[in-house]
Motif scaffolding. Structure first.
Motif, short mmCIF file in Angstrom:
data_model
loop_
_atom_site.label_atom_id
_atom_site.label_comp_id
_atom_site.label_asym_id
_atom_site.label_seq_id
_atom_site.Cartn_x
_atom_site.Cartn_y
_atom_site.Cartn_z
N PRO A 10 -2.19 -0.95 -7.44
CA PRO A 10 -3.54 -1.21 -7.31
C PRO A 10 -4.21 -2.19 -8.28
O PRO A 10 -5.09 -2.53 -8.05
N LYS A 11 -3.33 -2.67 -9.35
CA LYS A 11 -3.66 -3.71 -10.13
C LYS A 11 -3.51 -5.01 -9.72
O LYS A 11 -3.63 -6.09 -10.53
N GLY A 12 -2.81 -5.11 -8.59
CA GLY A 12 -2.53 -6.38 -8.12
C GLY A 12 -1.11 -6.93 -8.34
O GLY A 12 -0.93 -8.44 -7.92
N ARG A 13 -0.37 -6.17 -9.17
CA ARG A 13 0.94 -6.68 -9.19
C ARG A 13 1.79 -6.63 -7.96
O ARG A 13 1.58 -5.73 -7.29
N ILE A 14 2.71 -7.71 -7.65
CA ILE A 14 3.55 -7.81 -6.60
C ILE A 14 5.02 -7.06 -6.77
O ILE A 14 5.58 -7.36 -7.56
N LEU A 15 5.41 -6.30 -5.93
CA LEU A 15 6.86 -5.86 -6.03
C LEU A 15 7.39 -6.07 -4.51
O LEU A 15 6.80 -5.99 -3.53
N GLU A 16 8.57 -6.63 -4.93
CA GLU A 16 9.37 -6.86 -3.64
C GLU A 16 10.36 -5.51 -3.35
O GLU A 16 11.03 -4.99 -4.19
N LEU A 17 10.52 -5.23 -2.21
CA LEU A 17 11.14 -4.11 -1.92
C LEU A 17 11.98 -4.21 -0.25
O LEU A 17 11.55 -5.32 0.47
N PRO A 18 12.96 -3.74 -0.11
CA PRO A 18 13.66 -4.04 1.10
C PRO A 18 13.00 -3.47 2.35
O PRO A 18 12.17 -2.73 2.29
N HIS A 19 13.26 -4.04 3.39
CA HIS A 19 12.61 -3.77 4.79
C HIS A 19 13.03 -2.30 4.88
O HIS A 19 14.06 -1.70 4.73
N GLY A 20 11.88 -1.79 5.62
CA GLY A 20 12.04 -0.15 5.58
C GLY A 20 11.73 0.81 4.40
O GLY A 20 11.90 1.94 4.56
N ALA A 21 11.34 0.22 3.38
CA ALA A 21 11.12 0.92 2.15
C ALA A 21 9.80 1.73 2.11
O ALA A 21 9.01 1.51 3.15
N THR A 22 9.88 3.16 1.52
CA THR A 22 8.96 4.14 1.60
C THR A 22 8.22 3.98 0.20
O THR A 22 8.52 3.37 -0.75
N PRO A 23 7.16 4.67 0.16
CA PRO A 23 6.20 4.93 -1.05
C PRO A 23 7.27 5.55 -2.10
O PRO A 23 6.95 5.11 -3.51
#
Length: 706
Positions: free
Chosen positions: A395-408
């Motif tokens: 929500p604060k605009g920070r980018i996170l990289e996650l693998p394809h298919g990642a969930t909340p």
């Protein structure tokens, strides 16, 4: 075959004279240590460490890495130990050698387990010094180049391990050149015929496509010259393994994959990258949805480039990568490029790549601490070496990289372990969404937490990151242990009560002997075993009773004792039998089941009848007065079939404060039908109120508890 003189000559490009002398000294030390040893190919063994050092020299690695490469097998394969290396070459070099070596020869049940354990140790060493993995990758590279001397079975095993672990690590660290060579060599060793046919087809296609490639290349180069933009345009070859993988995963023919022409444009600055992008989009029409900006948002391994796809003349699809020289070097060498920026001033891409690699290794270290064993850890790591990422925002605009298919859930654990453990729901782009929904690029994810929340076992079915999976397992394992110890303590106290004793009165000598026999470390371990039903509480109580304790009381005496109180919040070590579904108010009895803990039945349940009078298997229970949980109960209704029946049943149940979980209509017999309802109630009084309300309905003839 490389020689130490040729290597020394090459090192003069970037190392000073004293550092080269140190590398030469390490070589002669290794030569002496490996004297008389030969490789499978018949060459003197020292040619292997020399070749590994040469590979690292091509990456311009520092002199300590090169010294460690020369010495990387002396601890494992000779009589020289860590102290010997440390006294000669210093602690830093010895630590790298120690990290690359297999450290200890332990007995394992399987070879896979041994390899997993070695990899686990290597991760610990990587956390101390990331150069460990670079030496290990160079070592694996030379072993792959000389794999032909091995028996076919061993070749296939080493190739499989390379594709599963080492090539993905090289990719994760951004070392594309090394990754490509490892993959192609492993592919040729594992599937020699497939590799042969694809290579032959590539050579043939290259000849047929030569004119088209040079034509496109010249037109792009000419347009850049007209616009006054510096840039070198080159054709990009697809390597064998990537062609094979695409044919396999995308179910495409060789011709379909080779129909795409790939080019790379290397320029001077980031500004020129974007201007060149505009120029090529003017020259050829871009393919919608195929543009990716990895300069603004770099990949997890530090890779930066602009990617676009274009429609060329004669229906040809063109893929173009645009990057700076610095980005190109980092794309090829990854974190090995870090050595350049240390020596020759700051390089932003190299620093970014190195920092991401350090962060990834720290994440591995965190997973390693949580993993139950080395096999569990290596499986976790394999799932974490993902090829594709999605980029999402906090929500604060920070980018996170996650693998394809990642969930909340994966997102929550990526933010912080405590956020994941206390997650209850989420909002994706400000709308409530299921925790199992796969995330897509550009979404903003907000995690909603609650103080008393805890991970759910079902989460393991849909999380994809290693960190999330290992954190959930770790929490549940600890929670189960805590609950098992608490239940074991209560059960043992109950049975010690038969001898008029308590846990504090147990015979310490008998406890010590029992722990030694059972190979357990502490009383808590013993109580955990009792709580899980792996040891009978009455047997343990009989072994541990004080020497002066009275004999066990009779069955009648036991029944007069206060039964064990059930709170309903005992967690994973307490199960409610599905055959009779007990609820507060029912008279209950507990059956101690191996591996499951305490299973609660109603005393009139037919499934427990033959065990009811066996004090070794059953324990008398009662409900605690302050039980506030909801319990599932099944009702069977005989009803007259009419329109709106299910709606009126549901409304009636809801009006009593109960909640319907499932409703099932059986077969009709004329106007009569059977309806089975699963609902949640708090106790027998609540259930009686529900049944009373249902009986008032005109269409209901009979209500009974299943």
């Amino acid at each position: 075959m490389p020689t130490i003189d040729a290597l020394s000559e090459r090192l003069t490009d970037y190392l000073d004279l004293q550092q080269i002398r140190e590398v030469r000294r390490a070589y002669f030390y290794a030569e002496q240590a490996h004297d008389g040893q030969r490789r499978k190919s018949g060459e003197p063994y020292v040619t292997h460490p020399l070749s590994v050092a040469s590979i690292l020299a091509q990456m311009h690695m520092d002199h300590q890495s090169l010294m460690a490469a020369m010495l990387h097998d002396v601890i494992e394969d000779t009589e020289i130990n860590y102290e010997g290396v440390s006294s000669q070459f210093g602690d830093t070099v010895a630590d790298i050698v120690d990290g690359v070596s297999k450290l200890a020869h332990l007995d394992f049940e399987t070879k896979a387990e041994a390899q997993a354990s070695n990899f686990q140790k290597m991760v610990l060493a990587m956390a101390e010094d990331i150069r460990v993995i670079l030496v290990k990758l160079a070592d694996r590279m030379h072993n792959m180049r000389t794999l032909g001397a091995m028996p076919p079975e061993k070749q296939r095993r080493i190739a499989r391990e390379t594709l599963d672990i080492y090539a993905p690590i090289a990719a994760r660290l951004g070392m594309r050149d090394l990754q490509v060579e490892l993959e192609d060599l492993a592919f040729q060793a594992q599937h020699p015929m497939r590799a042969k046919y694809i290579r032959r087809a590539v050579v043939q296609a290259r000849g047929q496509r030569k004119d088209v490639i040079s034509s496109i290349q010249n037109s792009i180069q000419e347009r850049l010259h007209q616009e006054g933009l510096p840039g070198l345009v080159t054709g990009r070859e697809k390597h064998l393994y990537s062609i094979y993988q695409k044919m396999k995963s995308q179910r495409k023919s060789f011709a379909e994959i080779m129909d795409v022409f790939a080019f790379r444009i290397v320029t001077e600055s980031v500004d020129e990258c974007y201007r060149i992008l505009g120029t090529v989009h003017n020259l050829y029409k871009p393919v919608p949805g195929r543009f990716k900006d990895y300069i603004a948002i770099p990949k997890a391994n530090g890779y930066q480039s602009l990617h676009t796809a274009l429609f060329g003349a004669r229906d040809i699809t063109i893929e173009v990568q645009i990057r700076t020289k610095e980005m190109d070097a980092v794309a090829s060498q990854g974190i090995a490029e870090h050595s350049h920026y240390k020596a020759y001033g700051d390089s932003e891409s190299a620093v970014g790549s190195y920092n991401r690699a350090r962060k990834w290794v720290q994440g591995l270290l965190e997973m390693q601490k949580r993993a139950g064993n080395s096999m569990e850890f290596i499986e976790t790591v394999k799932t974490d070496l993902f090829p594709d990422e999605v980029y999402v925002f906090t929500p604060k605009g920070r980018i996170l990289e996650l693998p394809h298919g990642a969930t909340p859930i994966d997102f929550a654990y990526a933010v912080h372990t405590d956020v994941g453990n206390s997650c209850v729901s989420c909002r994706i782009n400000r709308r409530l969404a299921p925790l199992s929904q796969p995330l897509e690029n550009g979404q903003t994810v907000e995690i909603i937490t609650a103080p008393g929340a805890q991970p759910n076992m079902a989460w393991q079915n849909f999380v994809v990151t290693g960190k999330a999976r290992s954190s959930i397992r770790h929490f549940l394992k600890n929670q189960q242990r805590h609950e098992s110890v608490a239940l074991g303590r209560r059960l043992l106290s109950q049975f010690l009560g038969n001898y008029g004793a308590q846990i504090k009165d147990i015979d310490q000598a008998a406890l010590k002997q029992l722990l030694a026999e059972a190979e357990l470390k502490s009383l808590d371990d013993l109580l955990e075993d009792v709580g899980m039903g792996n040891r009978m509480a009455y047997v343990v109580a009989r072994r541990l009773k004080p020497s002066d304790a009275a004999e066990a009381v009779s069955k009648e005496g036991r029944e007069k004792q206060r039964p064990l109180a059930i709170q309903g919040t005992e967690g994973m070590v307490l199960q409610y039998a599905k055959c009779c579904r007990p609820i507060p108010g029912d008279t209950i009895i507990g059956h101690i089941s191996t591996g499951r803990g305490l299973v609660i039945h109603r005393t009139d349940c037919r499934n427990i009848g033959y065990l009811r009078d066996d004090p070794e298997k059953c324990i008398y229970l009662e409900w605690a007065k302050d039980t506030e949980d909801e319990f599932t109960v099944s009702l069977k209704l005989e009803v007259e079939s009419q329109r709106g029946l299910i709606a009126s049943l549901a409304t009636t149940v809801a009006s009593t404060g109960a909640n319907i979980l499932k409703i099932d209509t059986g077969e009709r017999e004329g106007q009569l039908a059977t309806v089975e309802v699963d609902l949640t109630v708090t106790n027998r009084v609540h259930l009686a109120r529900v049944i009373k309300k249902l009986r008032v309905l005109k269409s209901v003839n009979k209500v009974s508890r299943s």
